[in-house]
Design a protein around this motif. Structure first.
Motif, mmCIF file in Angstrom:
data_model
loop_
_atom_site.group_PDB
_atom_site.id
_atom_site.type_symbol
_atom_site.label_atom_id
_atom_site.label_comp_id
_atom_site.label_asym_id
_atom_site.label_seq_id
_atom_site.Cartn_x
_atom_site.Cartn_y
_atom_site.Cartn_z
ATOM 1 N N PHE A 65 -2.485 9.175 -5.998
ATOM 2 C CA PHE A 65 -3.905 8.326 -7.085
ATOM 3 C C PHE A 65 -4.680 9.388 -6.255
ATOM 4 C CE2 PHE A 65 -0.666 5.050 -5.982
ATOM 5 C CZ PHE A 65 -0.362 4.536 -7.029
ATOM 6 N N ALA A 66 -5.752 9.397 -7.462
ATOM 7 C CA ALA A 66 -7.169 9.701 -6.920
ATOM 8 C C ALA A 66 -7.799 9.108 -5.697
ATOM 9 C CB ALA A 66 -8.065 10.180 -7.952
ATOM 10 N N HIS A 67 -8.342 9.655 -4.755
ATOM 11 C CA HIS A 67 -8.860 8.685 -3.805
ATOM 12 C C HIS A 67 -9.234 9.289 -2.970
ATOM 13 C CE1 HIS A 67 -6.603 10.640 -0.814
ATOM 14 N NE2 HIS A 67 -5.611 10.262 -1.416
ATOM 15 N N ILE A 100 -7.213 4.466 0.965
ATOM 16 C CA ILE A 100 -6.222 4.591 0.098
ATOM 17 C C ILE A 100 -5.242 3.272 0.833
ATOM 18 C CG2 ILE A 100 -4.614 6.692 0.436
ATOM 19 C CD1 ILE A 100 -4.427 6.153 -2.580
ATOM 20 N N THR A 101 -4.720 2.610 0.165
ATOM 21 C CA THR A 101 -3.650 1.691 1.189
ATOM 22 C C THR A 101 -2.897 2.430 0.897
ATOM 23 O OG1 THR A 101 -4.746 -0.727 0.128
ATOM 24 C CG2 THR A 101 -1.789 -0.223 0.916
ATOM 25 N N LYS A 102 -2.087 2.550 2.326
ATOM 26 C CA LYS A 102 -1.278 3.820 2.485
ATOM 27 C C LYS A 102 0.239 3.205 1.960
ATOM 28 C CE LYS A 102 -3.736 6.846 4.433
ATOM 29 N NZ LYS A 102 -4.554 5.536 4.232
ATOM 30 N N PHE A 103 1.702 3.666 1.733
ATOM 31 C CA PHE A 103 2.869 3.507 0.549
ATOM 32 C C PHE A 103 3.802 2.925 1.885
ATOM 33 C CE2 PHE A 103 4.506 7.222 2.793
ATOM 34 C CZ PHE A 103 5.780 6.741 2.983
ATOM 35 N N GLY A 145 -11.184 -0.156 -4.181
ATOM 36 C CA GLY A 145 -10.487 1.496 -3.596
ATOM 37 C C GLY A 145 -10.469 2.166 -4.767
ATOM 38 N N SER A 146 -8.911 3.024 -4.323
ATOM 39 C CA SER A 146 -8.800 4.130 -5.515
ATOM 40 C C SER A 146 -7.782 2.998 -7.072
ATOM 41 C CB SER A 146 -7.635 4.498 -4.579
ATOM 42 O OG SER A 146 -6.587 3.821 -4.315
ATOM 43 N N GLY A 147 -7.136 1.523 -7.067
ATOM 44 C CA GLY A 147 -6.867 0.335 -7.291
ATOM 45 C C GLY A 147 -5.416 0.466 -7.355
ATOM 46 N N SER A 148 -4.802 2.045 -6.356
ATOM 47 C CA SER A 148 -3.548 1.739 -6.202
ATOM 48 C C SER A 148 -2.902 0.554 -6.181
ATOM 49 C CB SER A 148 -2.926 2.788 -4.703
ATOM 50 O OG SER A 148 -3.310 2.409 -3.870
ATOM 51 N N VAL A 149 -3.291 -0.763 -5.648
ATOM 52 C CA VAL A 149 -2.263 -1.770 -5.343
ATOM 53 C C VAL A 149 -2.307 -2.173 -7.138
ATOM 54 C CG1 VAL A 149 -1.769 -3.862 -4.521
ATOM 55 C CG2 VAL A 149 -2.597 -1.865 -3.208
ATOM 56 N N ARG A 158 -13.024 5.932 -10.202
ATOM 57 C CA ARG A 158 -11.575 6.519 -10.024
ATOM 58 C C ARG A 158 -10.405 5.632 -10.001
ATOM 59 N NH1 ARG A 158 -14.049 9.023 -5.329
ATOM 60 N NH2 ARG A 158 -14.126 6.378 -4.334
ATOM 61 N N ILE A 159 -10.805 3.595 -10.015
ATOM 62 C CA ILE A 159 -9.842 3.037 -10.520
ATOM 63 C C ILE A 159 -9.195 3.270 -11.892
ATOM 64 C CG2 ILE A 159 -9.384 0.755 -11.063
ATOM 65 C CD1 ILE A 159 -11.127 -0.250 -8.100
ATOM 66 N N ARG A 160 -10.258 3.494 -12.751
ATOM 67 C CA ARG A 160 -9.845 3.255 -14.232
ATOM 68 C C ARG A 160 -8.985 5.072 -14.634
ATOM 69 N NH1 ARG A 160 -15.586 2.036 -16.122
ATOM 70 N NH2 ARG A 160 -15.677 -0.591 -15.497
#
Length: 434
Positions: free
Chosen positions: A250-252, A257-260, A284-288, A311-313
């Motif tokens: 992910f771009a962050h 960013i929420t860690k894996f 944030g990055s929208g990883s979730v 970044r989310i998009r």
């Protein structure tokens, strides 16, 4: 034996179906099917309205010995085994009592009219069901067929999609198989919401607009989906082969960013699935949100910074999923969103208790909160329990393998994170707010 005949989308009944009708003593169906069937004189008829009285009448007719004298025939639209009457007949009389003659379903007919394959489509019924599930499926998937019903037609579907998502085109198929009335129209969700479509709608297709060619002149001008390939399993694309992706997927910004490790447990408690809507608040990055969308859920990522929204998009596009990115500050911006099934709350500051409370009051199933600050835990827990949730949580402390000079490895400790999750003891009734 009960013979169930699917009338298809306007095709003439085959000879064996005509023979079954000629031998019938009782015929059950909608008025239009009964009128079109050309039934012989003296045949008892039941016009389908509510199912329960018709099922009772069939059972009473059998109990009186009618089945032994002649055949019972049930007329149904399309393929009666596809979201049709076969299910309720089998539950009542047993599948062994049924002789099913399937016709062409309205879904197959609609895709055929526009020259599209449909083995990779998601089919969802909104007939007599909660519309929100169909809406969420349309938000999340590029090719969807929606079986409509009273209060859940193109206008209602379009109204929800018009303000909840972008990049969707609706194809409304009306009166399929009727030469005088059949129409297949392509409209935007907003255009669908502004019209009265009547009662003859057969099915609505919801297609990803980005797949349409630039001139938009022909429904058949569809480019392949970016992730398309040989289809092995019908229906939606298979779920991800792995999740809790590494941060570099992910771009962050500055490792925000929420860690894996945290994401893995959060996903387990959120339980995203097709038909669900998940909020990622403080995304944030929208990883979730992206990971939930990879499981087939509709996802909304709420982020207060404009560069975060961008970044989310970008992350959603990278992973080939649809995520609605909302620019605004929680909890105020949450009032504009449809009710979620589950919510992930990341980050947080002084407003965290208010954000968790607002999410807990709206979520239908679960709220998961990730916090790095010890001081925030009691307030977040109180917000969850105060909203009637059962609450549990863990302190996650992980150490990752890291290289050292000399081709050796050490353990590098990551920052500890508190993860709380609240679940509703009893889910709210389906059919609440969309």
């Amino acid at each position: 034996m009960i013979t169930v005949i699917g009338t298809g989308t306007g095709a003439p009944l085959p000879p064996d179906a005509r023979t079954a009708l000629a031998d019938a003593g009782l015929v059950v169906g909608a008025r239009r099917h009964l009128d079109a069937a050309g039934l012989p004189d003296g045949v008892e008829r039941i016009v389908l309205g509510p199912l329960a009285p018709a099922l009772d009448a069939i059972e009473a007719w059998c109990a009186a010995g009618g089945e032994g004298r002649s055949r019972i025939v049930v007329l149904a639209s399309g393929d009666p085994g596809f979201f049709g009457i076969v299910r309720v007949l089998a539950e009542r009389f047993g599948s062994g009592a049924l002789d099913v003659r399937a016709g062409v379903s309205s879904v197959a007919g609609a895709f055929a009219r526009v020259g599209l394959e449909w083995d990779d489509a998601v089919v969802v019924s909104a007939h007599g069901r909660d519309l929100r599930t169909a809406v969420n499926v349309c938000r999340a998937h590029p090719k969807v067929a929606v079986l409509t019903g009273p209060g859940a037609g193109p206008a209602e579907l379009g109204a929800e999609l018009a303000h909840a998502t972008t990049g969707r085109t609706l194809v409304v198929a009306t009166a399929l198989g009727d030469p005088a009335r059949e129409s297949v129209e392509r409209v935007t969700p907003a255009e669908a919401a502004a019209r009265d479509w009547g009662t003859a709608v057969s099915v609505v297709l919801c297609l990803e607009t980005a797949r349409l060619t630039p001139d938009h002149t022909d429904l058949t001008d569809l480019a392949p989906h970016p992730t398309s390939g040989p289809v092995t399993i019908a229906g939606p694309r298979p779920g991800p082969d792995r999740w809790a992706l590494e941060e570099d997927a992910f771009a962050h910004r500055d490792s925000m960013i929420t860690k894996f490790e945290v994401r893995a447990l959060a996903l387990g408690r959120l339980g995203p699935r097709t038909g669900d809507l998940v909020w990622d608040v403080g995304a944030g990055s929208g990883s979730v949100a992206v990971e939930c969308a990879r499981f087939g859920a509709a996802a909304v990522a709420v982020e207060k910074s404009a560069d975060g929204v961008a970044r989310i998009r970008a992350n959603a596009e990278t992973h080939g999923v649809s995520v609605q990115a909302v620019h605004g500050s929680a909890p105020a911006v949450l009032a504009e969103l449809p009710d979620p099934d589950a919510v992930f709350v990341g980050g947080g500051g002084a407003e965290l208790p208010a954000v968790v409370t607002a999410c807990a009051l709206r979520a239908r199933r679960a709220v998961v909160v990730a916090m790095a600050a010890l001081d925030r835990v009691p307030a977040a827990r109180a917000a969850l329990t105060g909203a009637g949730y059962t609450c549990d949580g863990v302190l996650l402390q992980s150490s990752r393998l890291a290289p050292l000079p000399g081709d050796v490895t050490r353990l590098a400790a990551a920052n500890p994170v508190f993860l709380l999750w609240g679940t509703r003891p009893t889910p709210p009734l389906r059919g609440a707010n969309l």
